[in-house]
Design a protein around this motif. Structure first.
Motif, short mmCIF file in Angstrom:
data_model
loop_
_atom_site.label_atom_id
_atom_site.label_comp_id
_atom_site.label_asym_id
_atom_site.label_seq_id
_atom_site.Cartn_x
_atom_site.Cartn_y
_atom_site.Cartn_z
N LYS A 1 24.86 -42.04 -36.11
CA LYS A 1 25.48 -41.51 -34.90
C LYS A 1 24.52 -41.60 -33.72
O LYS A 1 24.91 -41.93 -32.60
CB LYS A 1 25.90 -40.05 -35.13
N LEU A 2 23.26 -41.30 -33.98
CA LEU A 2 22.25 -41.32 -32.93
C LEU A 2 22.11 -42.69 -32.30
O LEU A 2 22.08 -42.83 -31.07
CB LEU A 2 20.91 -40.87 -33.51
N ILE A 3 22.05 -43.73 -33.13
CA ILE A 3 21.84 -45.08 -32.62
C ILE A 3 23.04 -45.56 -31.81
O ILE A 3 22.90 -46.16 -30.74
CB ILE A 3 21.54 -46.04 -33.78
N VAL A 4 24.26 -45.27 -32.30
CA VAL A 4 25.46 -45.64 -31.56
C VAL A 4 25.50 -44.90 -30.22
O VAL A 4 25.75 -45.50 -29.16
CB VAL A 4 26.73 -45.34 -32.37
N ALA A 5 25.24 -43.60 -30.26
CA ALA A 5 25.27 -42.79 -29.03
C ALA A 5 24.23 -43.29 -28.03
O ALA A 5 24.51 -43.36 -26.82
CB ALA A 5 25.02 -41.33 -29.37
N ALA A 6 23.04 -43.64 -28.51
CA ALA A 6 21.97 -44.09 -27.62
C ALA A 6 22.36 -45.38 -26.90
O ALA A 6 22.21 -45.50 -25.68
CB ALA A 6 20.69 -44.29 -28.41
N ASP A 7 22.87 -46.36 -27.65
CA ASP A 7 23.28 -47.61 -27.02
C ASP A 7 24.43 -47.37 -26.03
O ASP A 7 24.43 -47.93 -24.93
CB ASP A 7 23.73 -48.62 -28.09
N ALA A 8 25.39 -46.55 -26.43
CA ALA A 8 26.53 -46.27 -25.55
C ALA A 8 26.07 -45.63 -24.24
O ALA A 8 26.57 -45.95 -23.16
CB ALA A 8 27.53 -45.36 -26.26
N CYS A 9 25.09 -44.74 -24.33
CA CYS A 9 24.65 -44.00 -23.15
C CYS A 9 23.77 -44.82 -22.22
O CYS A 9 23.59 -44.44 -21.06
CB CYS A 9 23.92 -42.73 -23.59
N LEU B 1 32.10 -45.63 -45.95
CA LEU B 1 30.80 -45.45 -45.30
C LEU B 1 30.51 -43.96 -45.10
O LEU B 1 31.31 -43.23 -44.51
CB LEU B 1 30.80 -46.16 -43.94
N LYS B 2 29.38 -43.52 -45.58
CA LYS B 2 28.95 -42.14 -45.39
C LYS B 2 28.04 -42.07 -44.17
O LYS B 2 26.94 -42.61 -44.17
CB LYS B 2 28.22 -41.63 -46.64
N LEU B 3 28.54 -41.41 -43.16
CA LEU B 3 27.78 -41.34 -41.91
C LEU B 3 26.55 -40.47 -42.06
O LEU B 3 26.57 -39.45 -42.73
CB LEU B 3 28.67 -40.76 -40.80
N THR B 4 25.47 -40.89 -41.41
CA THR B 4 24.25 -40.10 -41.34
C THR B 4 23.98 -39.75 -39.88
O THR B 4 24.49 -40.43 -38.97
CB THR B 4 23.05 -40.88 -41.90
N PRO B 5 23.21 -38.72 -39.61
CA PRO B 5 22.85 -38.40 -38.22
C PRO B 5 22.18 -39.57 -37.50
O PRO B 5 22.38 -39.75 -36.30
CB PRO B 5 21.89 -37.22 -38.38
N ALA B 6 21.40 -40.38 -38.23
CA ALA B 6 20.73 -41.52 -37.61
C ALA B 6 21.74 -42.56 -37.12
O ALA B 6 21.55 -43.17 -36.05
CB ALA B 6 19.75 -42.15 -38.59
#
Length: 274
Positions: A89-97, A82-87
């Protein structure tokens, strides 16, 4: 004179040691407030995160600041090609926060890295039967939360959690709830609380609600909380966190006491977002 200087240095060291968390938070705030989310990042959240769209401006601003902190302080790793994209990371971080919306930095003190797989993955598992025979096999998993500070997530299931925001299932909420649970050093379904009175109240309400769910599942009675929550206390806390955020009105009708307990712990009422 030398002894006086040493004492002054020691006192300064002690003061800095005790005040370091607030000093560090202030340094982070000065740094990350200047950064903020870009208009492109906000647009992604508006399109992919229904809760973000429905939040008040004040809650949205707090969430955005937490996201910036999280993206800069936590490590993401793409797995199985899996090639990570900024999007991503953003979605995971948003849900976590969302879970720590009204908590102060540092957030998720145990979390070091998030491993993202394209979809469900195989993980080795060891089981022991009643006779003591140990067997080794692979199981298919969507996510895991390790006490050492690593989370493993299926990107496909992360997206499903965003696509269906009111079904009571969100992989990120679930696995990060486990991390909150594990901040006590154990995985028991009881996160860090403020006082002995809070622990007493948590034990009473939580145990009663968990026992009730097990009974409702066993006798095929109606229940709002997913039946997987009846597995054990740790899974109950993770599952009820998903329910609390995604089906708040239904949970409050089903069990107003456990709902109030979660509002007090998470320090927000998700009904206002629905």
């Amino acid at each position: 004179m030398i002894n006086g200087l040493l004492i002054s240095v020691l006192v300064l060291f002690v003061v800095i040691f005790w005040q370091w968390p607030s000093i560090q938070a202030s340094l982070w705030r000065n740094k990350y407030q200047r950064m903020g989310l870009s208009s492109q990042q906000k647009d992604i959240l508006l399109r992919c995160m229904p809760i973000y769209r429905k939040m008040t401006d004040a809650d949205r601003a707090k969430l955005e600041l937490h996201i910036v902190w999280f993206l800069n302080e936590k490590r993401f790793v793409g797995c199985d090609g899996l090639k990570l994209t900024p999007a991503m990371k953003l979605i995971v971080a948003a849900d976590a926060c969302v879970l720590v919306l009204n908590k102060s930095w540092p957030l998720y003190t145990n979390v070091k890295e998030i491993l993202l797989y394209p979809s469900a993955y195989y993980a080795p598992q060891t089981t022991r039967d009643s006779a003591g025979l140990v067997s080794y096999h692979n199981t298919v998993r969507q996510g895991e939360s390790w006490p050492g500070g690593t989370l493993v997530l299926s990107w496909h299931d992360v997206l499903e959690g965003s696509r269906l925001p009111s079904d009571g299932h969100n992989l990120v909420f679930h696995e990060f709830a486990h991390q909150l649970d594990q901040e006590t050093g154990k995985t028991t379904g009881t996160p860090l609380l403020k006082s002995s009175a809070d622990y007493k109240e948590w034990g009473r309400v939580f145990s009663r609600a968990f026992t009730q769910l097990k009974s409702h599942v066993a006798y095929s009675m109606p229940h709002v909380i997913h039946s997987y929550g009846a597995t054990n206390e740790a899974e109950f806390f993770a599952v009820i966190t998903e329910t609390f955020i995604e089906k708040p009105a239904e949970l409050r009708r089903y069990d107003p006491e456990i709902y109030r307990l979660l509002v007090n712990y998470y320090q927000f009422d998700p009904i206002s977002w629905h």
